[in-house]
Motif scaffolding. Structure first.
Motif, PDB file in Angstrom:
ATOM      1  N   GLY A 110       0.882  -1.195  -0.067  1.00 17.55           N
ATOM      2  CA  GLY A 110      -0.068  -0.031   0.089  1.00 17.55           C
ATOM      3  C   GLY A 110       0.789   1.495   0.075  1.00 17.55           C
ATOM      4  N   ALA A 111       0.094   2.352  -0.126  1.00 24.76           N
ATOM      5  CA  ALA A 111       1.015   3.604  -0.193  1.00 24.76           C
ATOM      6  C   ALA A 111       1.320   4.322   1.314  1.00 24.76           C
ATOM      7  CB  ALA A 111       0.159   4.740  -0.767  1.00 24.76           C
ATOM      8  N   ASP A 112       2.407   3.192   1.690  1.00 26.14           N
ATOM      9  CA  ASP A 112       3.153   3.558   3.030  1.00 26.14           C
ATOM     10  C   ASP A 112       4.302   2.786   3.079  1.00 26.14           C
ATOM     11  OD1 ASP A 112       3.921   3.852   5.726  1.00 26.14           O
ATOM     12  OD2 ASP A 112       1.793   4.518   6.108  1.00 26.14           O
ATOM     13  N   LEU A 113       5.613   3.343   3.137  1.00 24.44           N
ATOM     14  CA  LEU A 113       6.819   2.793   3.109  1.00 24.44           C
ATOM     15  C   LEU A 113       6.982   1.947   4.550  1.00 24.44           C
ATOM     16  CD1 LEU A 113       8.791   4.473   5.445  1.00 24.44           C
ATOM     17  CD2 LEU A 113       8.927   6.172   3.683  1.00 24.44           C
ATOM     18  N   THR A 135       1.129  10.027   1.069  1.00 20.74           N
ATOM     19  CA  THR A 135       1.036   9.769   2.587  1.00 20.74           C
ATOM     20  C   THR A 135       2.350  10.350   3.313  1.00 20.74           C
ATOM     21  OG1 THR A 135       0.197   7.487   1.705  1.00 20.74           O
ATOM     22  CG2 THR A 135       1.275   7.735   3.928  1.00 20.74           C
ATOM     23  N   ARG A 136       1.935  11.354   4.065  1.00 22.15           N
ATOM     24  CA  ARG A 136       3.143  12.048   5.050  1.00 22.15           C
ATOM     25  C   ARG A 136       4.059  12.694   3.980  1.00 22.15           C
ATOM     26  NH1 ARG A 136       2.313   7.038   7.574  1.00 22.15           N
ATOM     27  NH2 ARG A 136       4.753   6.652   6.795  1.00 22.15           N
ATOM     28  N   GLY A 137       3.864  13.199   3.082  1.00 21.59           N
ATOM     29  CA  GLY A 137       4.328  13.950   2.038  1.00 21.59           C
ATOM     30  C   GLY A 137       5.306  13.143   0.966  1.00 21.59           C
ATOM     31  N   MET A 138       5.114  11.902   0.953  1.00 16.10           N
ATOM     32  CA  MET A 138       5.658  10.943   0.005  1.00 16.10           C
ATOM     33  C   MET A 138       4.661  10.665  -1.031  1.00 16.10           C
ATOM     34  SD  MET A 138       8.538   9.427  -1.001  1.00 16.10           S
ATOM     35  CE  MET A 138       9.430   9.066   0.526  1.00 16.10           C
ATOM     36  N   LEU A 139       4.852  10.826  -2.134  1.00 17.27           N
ATOM     37  CA  LEU A 139       3.917  10.445  -3.305  1.00 17.27           C
ATOM     38  C   LEU A 139       4.444   8.970  -3.746  1.00 17.27           C
ATOM     39  CD1 LEU A 139       1.823  11.377  -5.203  1.00 17.27           C
ATOM     40  CD2 LEU A 139       3.746  11.970  -6.656  1.00 17.27           C
ATOM     41  N   TYR A 140       3.284   8.219  -3.945  1.00 21.65           N
ATOM     42  CA  TYR A 140       3.368   6.953  -4.272  1.00 21.65           C
ATOM     43  C   TYR A 140       2.386   6.750  -5.633  1.00 21.65           C
ATOM     44  CZ  TYR A 140       4.856   5.864   0.575  1.00 21.65           C
ATOM     45  OH  TYR A 140       5.720   5.784   1.617  1.00 21.65           O
ATOM     46  N   LEU A 141       3.006   5.942  -6.475  1.00 29.80           N
ATOM     47  CA  LEU A 141       2.202   5.486  -7.489  1.00 29.80           C
ATOM     48  C   LEU A 141       1.539   4.124  -7.336  1.00 29.80           C
ATOM     49  CD1 LEU A 141       4.380   6.810 -10.561  1.00 29.80           C
ATOM     50  CD2 LEU A 141       2.595   7.814  -9.295  1.00 29.80           C
ATOM     51  N   LEU A 142       0.360   3.939  -8.052  1.00 31.44           N
ATOM     52  CA  LEU A 142      -0.426   2.732  -7.557  1.00 31.44           C
ATOM     53  C   LEU A 142      -0.507   1.745  -8.709  1.00 31.44           C
ATOM     54  CD1 LEU A 142      -3.222   4.720  -5.559  1.00 31.44           C
ATOM     55  CD2 LEU A 142      -1.280   3.574  -4.654  1.00 31.44           C
ATOM     56  N   LEU A 143      -0.516   0.292  -8.327  1.00 25.33           N
ATOM     57  CA  LEU A 143      -0.743  -0.479  -9.302  1.00 25.33           C
ATOM     58  C   LEU A 143      -2.365  -0.884  -9.152  1.00 25.33           C
ATOM     59  CD1 LEU A 143       2.104  -2.757  -8.652  1.00 25.33           C
ATOM     60  CD2 LEU A 143       1.757  -0.987 -10.269  1.00 25.33           C
ATOM     61  N   SER A 144      -2.870  -1.862 -10.046  1.00 27.54           N
ATOM     62  CA  SER A 144      -4.327  -2.223 -10.151  1.00 27.54           C
ATOM     63  C   SER A 144      -4.712  -2.666  -8.918  1.00 27.54           C
ATOM     64  CB  SER A 144      -4.463  -2.889 -11.385  1.00 27.54           C
ATOM     65  OG  SER A 144      -3.700  -3.962 -11.448  1.00 27.54           O
ATOM     66  N   ASN A 145      -3.897  -3.577  -8.477  1.00 23.70           N
ATOM     67  CA  ASN A 145      -4.219  -4.319  -7.126  1.00 23.70           C
ATOM     68  C   ASN A 145      -3.778  -3.815  -5.979  1.00 23.70           C
ATOM     69  OD1 ASN A 145      -1.501  -4.271  -6.755  1.00 23.70           O
ATOM     70  ND2 ASN A 145      -1.198  -6.666  -6.565  1.00 23.70           N
ATOM     71  N   GLY A 146      -3.648  -2.405  -5.976  1.00 22.30           N
ATOM     72  CA  GLY A 146      -3.332  -1.322  -4.695  1.00 22.30           C
ATOM     73  C   GLY A 146      -2.085  -1.459  -4.180  1.00 22.30           C
ATOM     74  N   ASP A 147      -1.228  -2.305  -4.654  1.00 28.65           N
ATOM     75  CA  ASP A 147       0.265  -2.088  -4.308  1.00 28.65           C
ATOM     76  C   ASP A 147       0.752  -0.819  -4.734  1.00 28.65           C
ATOM     77  OD1 ASP A 147       0.050  -4.690  -3.231  1.00 28.65           O
ATOM     78  OD2 ASP A 147       1.421  -5.545  -4.663  1.00 28.65           O
ATOM     79  N   ALA A 148       2.012  -0.310  -4.241  1.00 32.57           N
ATOM     80  CA  ALA A 148       2.301   1.002  -4.298  1.00 32.57           C
ATOM     81  C   ALA A 148       4.159   1.143  -4.605  1.00 32.57           C
ATOM     82  CB  ALA A 148       2.140   1.884  -3.214  1.00 32.57           C
ATOM     83  N   VAL A 149       4.249   2.085  -5.227  1.00 35.76           N
ATOM     84  CA  VAL A 149       5.940   2.153  -5.491  1.00 35.76           C
ATOM     85  C   VAL A 149       6.195   3.462  -5.294  1.00 35.76           C
ATOM     86  CG1 VAL A 149       7.921   1.889  -7.332  1.00 35.76           C
ATOM     87  CG2 VAL A 149       5.634   0.341  -7.361  1.00 35.76           C
ATOM     88  N   ILE A 150       7.205   4.061  -4.690  1.00 34.70           N
ATOM     89  CA  ILE A 150       7.796   5.215  -4.652  1.00 34.70           C
ATOM     90  C   ILE A 150       7.866   6.124  -5.850  1.00 34.70           C
ATOM     91  CG2 ILE A 150       9.584   6.955  -3.613  1.00 34.70           C
ATOM     92  CD1 ILE A 150       8.530   5.319  -1.564  1.00 34.70           C
ATOM     93  N   ALA A 151       6.997   7.260  -6.041  1.00 36.86           N
ATOM     94  CA  ALA A 151       6.873   7.928  -7.255  1.00 36.86           C
ATOM     95  C   ALA A 151       8.307   8.277  -7.970  1.00 36.86           C
ATOM     96  CB  ALA A 151       5.844   8.839  -7.210  1.00 36.86           C
TER      97      ALA A 151
END
Length: 284
Positions: A110-113, A135-151
């Protein structure tokens, strides 16, 4: 005899494009698919004990010629390499939107390190992004299953690739050497050249003999400058400047810097002198 690394043919089956050039019982049109695992070895036969020829990264496109007994016989879209991989490593084709532009990154649940890490990805991996969240100032890019990567670890494929491929190669310093490797988890000499050049929008053949024959133009040793390539039999190195080179090598078992003269002296007693020099990118 066609190079089996780049031409898919067997006595019983062959790529449709080779009809008239080779004999086979049946010719097929490769069916599109995509690599679905972070790093997938490509082997010369359907046997997990066989050595690897190269690797494919998540999001890479392939053409599938056969699925049988848990293996797929494929041809990579990027460089035409042919080989076998586990059928489970494939997924239906999808259009990637972004590429990993740092040596390594994580996919989070999810969108949180602080969330669990799902998998690690290498530079060059391709992903289909469906959204973004902060999330807390960090931008994440989302995959279709809800997983996330640091933008900031991704670059949109729609953006023009910029940069110096030698700078990209230098980011792999101390990456372990791996025969057939093409990722930031393990890489070989020609894989370092190919992946680094791909990140700045330049195509390169996969193996060092292919690169020595076809990549760029031939130059003389006294003309060497940053970005030029030095070839030995079965090896390639990238000039970082007129005196220093970068290469993935079996001496340090890593990507390392070395002086050109030191490399020539060290390699010479076993493998001989350099076999040639090439300039892969005219504007380098």
């Amino acid at each position: 005899m066609l190079d089996r690394r780049l031409n898919a043919y067997r006595p019983d089956l062959a790529d449709q494009v080779l009809q008239g050039q080779v004999e086979a019982e049946r010719f097929v049109v490769p069916q599109p698919a995509m690599i679905a695992a972070p790093v997938v070895p490509l082997r010369p036969r359907p046997d997990l004990t066989a050595g690897i020829d190269t690797e494919l990264l998540i999001g890479e496109a392939v053409g599938v010629l056969e699925r049988k007994d848990g293996f797929a016989w494929v041809k990579a879209a990027s460089d035409g390499y042919v080989g076998y991989l586990p059928e489970s490593a494939l997924a239906p084709s999808q259009q990637p939107t972004h590429v990993v532009c740092v040596p390594r990154t994580f996919v989070y649940s999810g969108a949180d390190l602080k969330f669990p890490m799902r998998r690690a990805l290498s530079m060059g991996s391709r992903l289909s992004i469906v959204g973004e969240i902060e999330t807390r100032g960090m931008l994440y890019l989302l995959l279709s299953n809800g997983d996330a990567v640091i933008a900031r670890h991704l670059r949109a494929l729609s953006d023009a690739p910029l940069g110096d491929y030698v700078h990209v190669a230098a980011r792999f310093i101390e990456t372990p050497y791996l025969w057939g490797g093409k990722s930031a988890f393990g890489i070989d000499c020609s894989g370092l050249v190919q992946l680094s050049m791909a990140m700045v929008g330049e195509a390169a053949p996969r193996d060092s003999d292919m690169q020595a024959e076809k990549l760029g133009i031939v130059i003389e040793r006294d003309a060497l400058r940053r970005g030029d390539l030095v070839f030995w039999k079965g090896h390639v190195a990238i000039m970082e400047d007129e005196r220093t080179l970068l290469h993935a090598n079996g001496h340090t078992m890593s990507v390392a810097r070395e002086t050109l003269e030191g490399a020539i002296e060290r390699i010479g007693w076993l493998y001989g002198q350099p076999t040639g020099y090439r300039r892969p990118i005219a504007e380098t």
